[in-house]
Design an enzyme around this catalytic site. Sequence first.
Site, mmCIF file in Angstrom:
data_model
loop_
_atom_site.group_PDB
_atom_site.id
_atom_site.type_symbol
_atom_site.label_atom_id
_atom_site.label_comp_id
_atom_site.label_asym_id
_atom_site.label_seq_id
_atom_site.Cartn_x
_atom_site.Cartn_y
_atom_site.Cartn_z
ATOM 1 C CB ILE A 174 -0.946 -0.010 1.233
ATOM 2 C CG1 ILE A 174 -1.957 1.146 1.178
ATOM 3 C CG2 ILE A 174 -0.169 0.009 2.533
ATOM 4 C CD1 ILE A 174 -3.037 1.076 2.259
ATOM 5 C CB CYS A 175 1.088 4.093 0.913
ATOM 6 S SG CYS A 175 1.428 5.861 1.104
ATOM 7 C CG HIS A 176 5.373 6.355 -0.614
ATOM 8 N ND1 HIS A 176 4.280 6.983 -0.064
ATOM 9 C CD2 HIS A 176 6.033 7.306 -1.329
ATOM 10 C CE1 HIS A 176 4.271 8.260 -0.415
ATOM 11 N NE2 HIS A 176 5.315 8.481 -1.179
ATOM 12 N N GLY A 177 4.686 1.556 -0.568
ATOM 13 C CA GLY A 177 5.224 0.206 -0.500
ATOM 14 C C GLY A 177 5.619 -0.371 -1.846
ATOM 15 C CD1 TRP A 231 9.182 3.962 -5.292
ATOM 16 C CD2 TRP A 231 9.418 4.790 -3.219
ATOM 17 N NE1 TRP A 231 9.326 5.319 -5.406
ATOM 18 C CE2 TRP A 231 9.477 5.846 -4.147
ATOM 19 C CE3 TRP A 231 9.534 5.065 -1.861
ATOM 20 C CZ2 TRP A 231 9.672 7.169 -3.756
ATOM 21 C CZ3 TRP A 231 9.726 6.372 -1.466
ATOM 22 C CH2 TRP A 231 9.793 7.421 -2.403
#
Length: 386
Positions: free
Chosen positions: A257-260, A262
């Site tokens: 989730i979110c910046h994960g 990356w």
Amino acid sequence: MMGGIVTRGLLTGVALTAASGATMMTSSAIERGSPWAGLNAMATAIGLRRRRVSDSFEAGVTPIGIALLTGGLLAWGLAYQGALAGTARRGGIVSGVLSGLGGYAFDELVLPRWVVPNFRRKMGFGGTMAKYVALGLASALMARQGAERKLAGRRVAILAAEGFEQLELTIPMRALRAEGAHVEVISLRHGKITGVHMNIPGGRVRVDRTIEEADPADYDALFIPGGFINPDFLRQSEPVREFVRAMDRAGKPIASICHGPWVLASSGVLQERHVASWPGIRDDVINAGGTWRDEPVVRDGNLVTSRGPQDIPAFTAAIIEQFAAKDPLTERALPAASSPEPTEPPTIALAGAAVLPKAVRVKRGLGNLAMFAVGGLAVFALRKLL
């Protein structure tokens, strides 16, 4: 993990205490003519002859004796959860048999020799066996209840480092554990790691093992929370990248989730995959060969991804479903093109970044004011007394 074991252990202990107590009293009434004989036997065995519990008990029964009797069964509940929880995969019958045999072994090998004969003399053979049967039945029922949860027996790895987004880790982690998953936090070092609420420090989470100690083969699913600091640390670690690649090669569910995502991009697993993420890393997803979607939850094979904190409820429900599934789930036919590039950062994020530091300063100021007021009242009271 430990907190979940303790909670379930105490619940198991309560069930064992109730089952064993009821059985002991019933068998005592049949064999000895008194429902209190079995409890008397255990409580008087400690040899603490002080104040009686009530007139219903023999003179040697003490409050401490009853407390130790109950505490022993609670302790067995903890031991059962810690040592035998894995038998839930094989069913309640195995758990019940092992628990009953464990109770017998505890009596024979752990309890002082002068305790057991006293108990058996007053309970009789039938009452003694009934106690072990009750112990086994209560354990079997607890194991069956645990096995009915969606993720019972599943092992989930959470990859996280300093600066993880607090809500994105803690809320899904609690939900996974509530559904019976065995969850371990894997990080770059031992100890505790600190989360964030966007741009201010949050709470700490204990690390279960380092990435060097973790084996992908030991886990059924992987979860990578966001926070713009946490995944930046993780993506620079080759052991982390290889762990992610191993989970993907095995076709095991991976949630982020979110910046994960990356971390997924740096691990090279996004080629021709559809991914949701925080809008700010859209270009990173596309450059890694993925298709970026501006949607609350996107499923693509073994991947399930989400945009950010605003999508946590939908994301949490999706990962429970994904981790429980025997085969990868794809929600629908996915479009070929990425969603349009955002024209500005999310309004709620900008507002949060501006307001949260002010809220922390206000909270700190109120705390200092409260301490000053308490100190002033204490001085005033001392002056009155002196």
